[in-house]
Enzyme design. Structure first.
Site, PDB file in Angstrom:
ATOM      1  N   ASP A  34       0.820  -1.216   0.000  1.00 18.87           N
ATOM      2  CA  ASP A  34       0.000   0.000   0.000  1.00 18.87           C
ATOM      3  C   ASP A  34       0.854   1.267   0.000  1.00 18.87           C
ATOM      4  OD1 ASP A  34       0.923  -0.421   2.586  1.00 18.87           O
ATOM      5  OD2 ASP A  34      -1.054  -0.825   3.428  1.00 18.87           O
ATOM      6  N   ASN A  78      -7.964  -2.830  14.119  1.00 22.57           N
ATOM      7  CA  ASN A  78      -9.347  -3.117  13.711  1.00 22.57           C
ATOM      8  C   ASN A  78      -9.431  -4.313  12.755  1.00 22.57           C
ATOM      9  OD1 ASN A  78      -8.372  -2.086  11.331  1.00 22.57           O
ATOM     10  ND2 ASN A  78      -9.808  -0.391  11.156  1.00 22.57           N
ATOM     11  N   HIS A 126      -7.598  -4.739  10.014  1.00 20.50           N
ATOM     12  CA  HIS A 126      -7.301  -4.489   8.596  1.00 20.50           C
ATOM     13  C   HIS A 126      -5.985  -5.152   8.183  1.00 20.50           C
ATOM     14  CE1 HIS A 126      -5.194  -0.444   9.647  1.00 20.50           C
ATOM     15  NE2 HIS A 126      -4.274  -1.172   9.066  1.00 20.50           N
ATOM     16  N   GLU A 167      -9.820  -1.915   4.909  1.00 21.44           N
ATOM     17  CA  GLU A 167     -10.512  -1.603   6.152  1.00 21.44           C
ATOM     18  C   GLU A 167     -11.755  -2.488   6.288  1.00 21.44           C
ATOM     19  OE1 GLU A 167      -9.108   0.186   8.267  1.00 21.44           O
ATOM     20  OE2 GLU A 167      -8.597   2.207   7.632  1.00 21.44           O
TER      21      GLU A 167
HETATM   22  C1  GLP Z   1      -0.814   0.360   8.504  1.00 20.12           C
HETATM   23  C2  GLP Z   1      -0.388  -0.477   7.315  1.00 20.12           C
HETATM   24  C3  GLP Z   1      -0.622  -1.949   7.557  1.00 20.12           C
HETATM   25  C4  GLP Z   1      -0.038  -2.353   8.904  1.00 20.12           C
HETATM   26  C5  GLP Z   1      -0.738  -1.584   9.988  1.00 20.12           C
HETATM   27  C6  GLP Z   1      -0.251  -1.939  11.389  1.00 20.12           C
HETATM   28  O1  GLP Z   1      -2.150   0.669   8.515  1.00 20.12           O
HETATM   29  N1  GLP Z   1      -1.059  -0.089   6.120  1.00 20.12           N
HETATM   30  O2  GLP Z   1      -0.033  -2.693   6.491  1.00 20.12           O
HETATM   31  O3  GLP Z   1      -0.204  -3.737   9.090  1.00 20.12           O
HETATM   32  O4  GLP Z   1      -0.484  -0.204   9.763  1.00 20.12           O
HETATM   33  O5  GLP Z   1       0.913  -1.224  11.667  1.00 20.12           O
HETATM   34  P1  GLP Z   1       1.827  -1.414  12.931  1.00 20.12           P
HETATM   35  O6  GLP Z   1       2.709  -2.557  12.639  1.00 20.12           O
HETATM   36  O7  GLP Z   1       2.581  -0.120  13.056  1.00 20.12           O
HETATM   37  O8  GLP Z   1       0.930  -1.659  14.103  1.00 20.12           O
END
Ligand code: GLP
Length: 249
Positions: A67, A136, A138, A143
């Site tokens: 992404d 959440n 995702h 989402e």
């Molecule tokens: C973002 C990314 C996800 C990732 C998520 C959790 O939203 N787009 O790919 O898994 O954050 O991030 P973290 O590892 O900082 O909790």
């Protein structure tokens, strides 16, 4: 779905890096699907160390990222483009033209989504997809929703995701409201998937992912349908799971 619970973040990162290194040894010209966020940083750190110790090479590897924030320039310190280059690509021998992310600045978003899907097809699909998970549920920026998006698309980020990611920006108002993300279909078509979840704030999402119904309201639960998914979780993230069902590493 295979679940491995580790004592802590460090152990989960080491194991995940070993999985990825084994994938590269098995298929040196593999296509890696890569993730951002704070969770994969430990994995990238270990992979860089393995490269420096001449244990692996990325010279034939290609990568596609999950992404990118919409309209955040690639040199913006919080763009995923910048993250990937500074935290990983610049420290290994992967060829510059073999790394791919959605183009945040593309003029025509629909065309950019099509380009990214075609690129993944052209590379022969993803051999190994690394995933984090949002609080959440995702995955990438898919989402909670009533739909199961297939390919790359532009999403409106939820307030909870904006809130979770504002720690990287100087204020919540600076967090982009939209992002390009691979679809659930693109992720499920990967041959192998490794999801890493660490910390107490992922416990509820992980419980719903592993034990809950398969529903796009918890996007990660769709991984239950995938034939080769491994989840690496530390004890904090696994605290709501029944310990009788897994082995603590
Ligand atoms: C973002 C990314 C996800 C990732 C998520 C959790 O939203 N787009 O790919 O898994 O954050 O991030 P973290 O590892 O900082 O909790």
């Amino acid at each position: 779905m295979k679940l491995i619970v580790t004592r802590n973040y460090e152990e989960a990162s080491t194991l995940a890096a070993n999985y990825m290194a084994a994938q590269i040894l098995m298929k040196p010209n593999c296509v890696l699907g890569l993730a951002t966020g704070s969770t994969p940083l430990g994995i990238y750190h270990h992979l860089i160390k393995m490269y420096q110790d001449h244990r692996i090479t990325f010279r034939s590897v290609s990568s596609v990222n999950l992404d990118e924030y919409y309209q955040l320039p690639p040199d913006h310190p919080q763009s995923y483009h910048h993250y990937m280059h500074s935290e990983f690509f610049n420290q290994i021998d992967i060829p510059a033209d073999a790394t791919h992310l959605p183009n945040a600045l593309a003029e025509d978003p629909a065309q950019e989504c099509r380009r990214y899907d075609r690129l993944i097809d052209h590379l022969g699909g993803i051999d190994f997809q690394l995933l984090g998970i949002g609080a959440n549920g995702h995955i990438a920026f898919n989402e909670p929703s009533d739909d199961i998006p297939n390919g790359t698309h532009l999403v409106d980020l939820t307030e909870s995701t904006i809130d979770a990611n504002k720690r990287f920006f100087s204020s919540a108002s600076e967090v982009p409201r939209k992002a390009y993300t691979m679809g659930i279909g693109s992720i499920l078509r990967a041959r192998k998937i490794l999801l890493i979840a660490t910390g107490t704030n992922k416990a509820q999402a992980l419980q719903e992912t592993v034990c809950g119904p398969v529903t796009p309201r918890v996007p990660a639960s769709l991984l239950q349908l995938h034939g080769d998914t491994t989840i690496l979780a530390d004890r904090e993230a696994a605290q709501l799971l029944d310990e009788r069902n897994f082995h603590v590493n």
